[in-house]
Design a protein around this motif. Structure first.
Motif, PDB file in Angstrom:
ATOM      1  N   GLY A 107       0.839  -1.194   0.000  1.00 58.58           N
ATOM      2  CA  GLY A 107       0.000   0.000   0.000  1.00 58.58           C
ATOM      3  C   GLY A 107       0.866   1.232   0.000  1.00 58.58           C
ATOM      4  O   GLY A 107       1.981   1.187   0.139  1.00 58.58           O
ATOM      5  N   GLY A 108       0.410   2.364  -0.257  1.00 63.23           N
ATOM      6  CA  GLY A 108       1.232   3.568  -0.214  1.00 63.23           C
ATOM      7  C   GLY A 108       2.325   3.591  -1.261  1.00 63.23           C
ATOM      8  O   GLY A 108       3.387   4.141  -1.044  1.00 63.23           O
ATOM      9  N   ALA A 109       2.092   2.938  -2.389  1.00 65.70           N
ATOM     10  CA  ALA A 109       3.081   2.945  -3.462  1.00 65.70           C
ATOM     11  C   ALA A 109       3.312   4.373  -3.928  1.00 65.70           C
ATOM     12  O   ALA A 109       2.393   5.179  -3.973  1.00 65.70           O
ATOM     13  CB  ALA A 109       2.597   2.076  -4.616  1.00 65.70           C
ATOM     14  N   ALA A 110       4.543   4.667  -4.276  1.00 66.39           N
ATOM     15  CA  ALA A 110       4.920   6.040  -4.626  1.00 66.39           C
ATOM     16  C   ALA A 110       4.539   6.376  -6.064  1.00 66.39           C
ATOM     17  O   ALA A 110       5.374   6.453  -6.942  1.00 66.39           O
ATOM     18  CB  ALA A 110       6.416   6.213  -4.425  1.00 66.39           C
ATOM     19  N   ASP A 111       3.241   6.585  -6.306  1.00 65.38           N
ATOM     20  CA  ASP A 111       2.801   6.950  -7.658  1.00 65.38           C
ATOM     21  C   ASP A 111       2.565   8.448  -7.777  1.00 65.38           C
ATOM     22  O   ASP A 111       2.122   8.935  -8.811  1.00 65.38           O
ATOM     23  CB  ASP A 111       1.567   6.149  -8.085  1.00 65.38           C
ATOM     24  N   GLY A 112       2.839   9.197  -6.721  1.00 62.12           N
ATOM     25  CA  GLY A 112       2.716  10.644  -6.767  1.00 62.12           C
ATOM     26  C   GLY A 112       1.280  11.137  -6.805  1.00 62.12           C
ATOM     27  O   GLY A 112       1.011  12.236  -7.270  1.00 62.12           O
ATOM     28  N   GLY A 113       0.341  10.345  -6.331  1.00 58.66           N
ATOM     29  CA  GLY A 113      -1.041  10.788  -6.263  1.00 58.66           C
ATOM     30  C   GLY A 113      -1.872  10.459  -7.483  1.00 58.66           C
ATOM     31  O   GLY A 113      -3.009  10.896  -7.575  1.00 58.66           O
ATOM     32  N   ARG A 114      -1.303   9.698  -8.403  1.00 63.58           N
ATOM     33  CA  ARG A 114      -2.090   9.299  -9.565  1.00 63.58           C
ATOM     34  C   ARG A 114      -1.548   7.987 -10.090  1.00 63.58           C
ATOM     35  O   ARG A 114      -0.367   7.701  -9.983  1.00 63.58           O
ATOM     36  CB  ARG A 114      -2.088  10.346 -10.668  1.00 63.58           C
ATOM     37  N   ASP A 115      -2.455   7.210 -10.652  1.00 66.26           N
ATOM     38  CA  ASP A 115      -2.068   5.942 -11.258  1.00 66.26           C
ATOM     39  C   ASP A 115      -1.733   6.135 -12.731  1.00 66.26           C
ATOM     40  O   ASP A 115      -0.867   5.463 -13.261  1.00 66.26           O
ATOM     41  CB  ASP A 115      -3.197   4.918 -11.121  1.00 66.26           C
ATOM     42  N   LEU A 116      -2.442   7.058 -13.359  1.00 69.43           N
ATOM     43  CA  LEU A 116      -2.251   7.330 -14.780  1.00 69.43           C
ATOM     44  C   LEU A 116      -2.192   8.833 -15.000  1.00 69.43           C
ATOM     45  O   LEU A 116      -2.839   9.598 -14.282  1.00 69.43           O
ATOM     46  CB  LEU A 116      -3.420   6.763 -15.601  1.00 69.43           C
ATOM     47  N   GLU A 117      -1.421   9.215 -15.994  1.00 66.65           N
ATOM     48  CA  GLU A 117      -1.369  10.626 -16.382  1.00 66.65           C
ATOM     49  C   GLU A 117      -1.427  10.669 -17.900  1.00 66.65           C
ATOM     50  O   GLU A 117      -0.823   9.841 -18.579  1.00 66.65           O
ATOM     51  CB  GLU A 117      -0.084  11.266 -15.881  1.00 66.65           C
ATOM     52  N   ALA A 118      -2.179  11.631 -18.429  1.00 64.74           N
ATOM     53  CA  ALA A 118      -2.342  11.728 -19.880  1.00 64.74           C
ATOM     54  C   ALA A 118      -2.628  13.171 -20.266  1.00 64.74           C
ATOM     55  O   ALA A 118      -2.963  14.009 -19.418  1.00 64.74           O
ATOM     56  CB  ALA A 118      -3.491  10.838 -20.349  1.00 64.74           C
TER      57      ALA A 118
ATOM     58  N   GLN B  73      -4.743  19.464 -22.252  1.00 64.76           N
ATOM     59  CA  GLN B  73      -5.349  19.302 -20.936  1.00 64.76           C
ATOM     60  C   GLN B  73      -4.631  18.155 -20.231  1.00 64.76           C
ATOM     61  O   GLN B  73      -4.553  17.054 -20.760  1.00 64.76           O
ATOM     62  CB  GLN B  73      -6.841  18.948 -21.068  1.00 64.76           C
ATOM     63  N   ARG B  74      -4.117  18.440 -19.059  1.00 61.77           N
ATOM     64  CA  ARG B  74      -3.385  17.420 -18.283  1.00 61.77           C
ATOM     65  C   ARG B  74      -4.369  16.707 -17.362  1.00 61.77           C
ATOM     66  O   ARG B  74      -5.011  17.333 -16.521  1.00 61.77           O
ATOM     67  CB  ARG B  74      -2.292  18.103 -17.469  1.00 61.77           C
ATOM     68  N   TRP B  75      -4.491  15.401 -17.563  1.00 66.89           N
ATOM     69  CA  TRP B  75      -5.392  14.569 -16.766  1.00 66.89           C
ATOM     70  C   TRP B  75      -4.592  13.706 -15.805  1.00 66.89           C
ATOM     71  O   TRP B  75      -3.588  13.108 -16.180  1.00 66.89           O
ATOM     72  CB  TRP B  75      -6.188  13.637 -17.669  1.00 66.89           C
ATOM     73  N   TRP B  76      -5.075  13.639 -14.565  1.00 69.74           N
ATOM     74  CA  TRP B  76      -4.583  12.675 -13.593  1.00 69.74           C
ATOM     75  C   TRP B  76      -5.722  11.702 -13.337  1.00 69.74           C
ATOM     76  O   TRP B  76      -6.878  12.111 -13.204  1.00 69.74           O
ATOM     77  CB  TRP B  76      -4.224  13.356 -12.284  1.00 69.74           C
ATOM     78  N   VAL B  77      -5.386  10.420 -13.226  1.00 72.49           N
ATOM     79  CA  VAL B  77      -6.400   9.397 -12.972  1.00 72.49           C
ATOM     80  C   VAL B  77      -5.978   8.550 -11.789  1.00 72.49           C
ATOM     81  O   VAL B  77      -4.859   8.042 -11.746  1.00 72.49           O
ATOM     82  CB  VAL B  77      -6.606   8.489 -14.215  1.00 72.49           C
TER      83      VAL B  77
END
Length: 153
Positions: free
Chosen positions: A50-61, A75-79
């Motif tokens: 848990g708490g993996a270091a993904d910086g608050g998002r799993d995907l960015e596009a 447009q910058r999307w965080w998912v």
């Protein structure tokens, strides 16, 4: 003459959403964003546990959308993907929204789940959005994912 080949169709209502958690949910949303035309799509796979270091998002596009003058603007999307067996915890949504405030240049925050969000969580997001115009927050529950997957198989 080409041979008749049988096509395998995937009906979104037949996707085993209850089993779509963790990496599987992230992968599903990754390919959905790709089909929707995402550019610079990045899957931010974190570390173990848990708490993996993904910086608050799993995907960015990035998506390109027209502005007021009709010019295409990135447009910058965080998912954030939240695979659950029940309703997504309200605290998880609040943390994702507040975390996104710490980063500049995020236009849209998508929180996607294989299940659903509670009405109080949806109400909280609406109130939060009145205070913070950016990023625009969207909650993608199972019904949304089914609809988007139908449009973008």
């Amino acid at each position: 003459m080409p041979e008749n080949t049988e096509r395998d169709w995937v009906l979104p209502t037949e996707i085993p959403f209850s089993e779509l958690k963790g990496k599987d949910l992230e992968e599903c949303v990754y390919w959905l964003l790709d089909a929707m035309g995402a550019k610079d799509l990045e899957w931010r796979i974190g570390g173990a546990g848990g708490g993996a270091a993904d910086g608050g998002r799993d995907l960015e596009a990035h998506f390109f959308e027209p502005d007021e003058e009709g010019e295409l603007r990135p447009q910058r999307w965080w998912v954030e993907c939240k695979g659950r067996s029940g309703t997504v915890e309200s605290q998880e949504v609040k943390e994702a929204c507040n975390n996104a405030l710490a980063y500049e240049g995020i236009d849209r925050l998508i929180i996607a789940t294989n299940t659903q969000f509670s009405n109080p969580t949806r109400d909280w997001v609406k109130e939060w959005q009145r205070t913070f115009s950016r990023p625009r927050v969207q909650l993608w529950d199972r019904a949304h994912l089914e609809r988007y997957l139908s449009r973008h198989p």
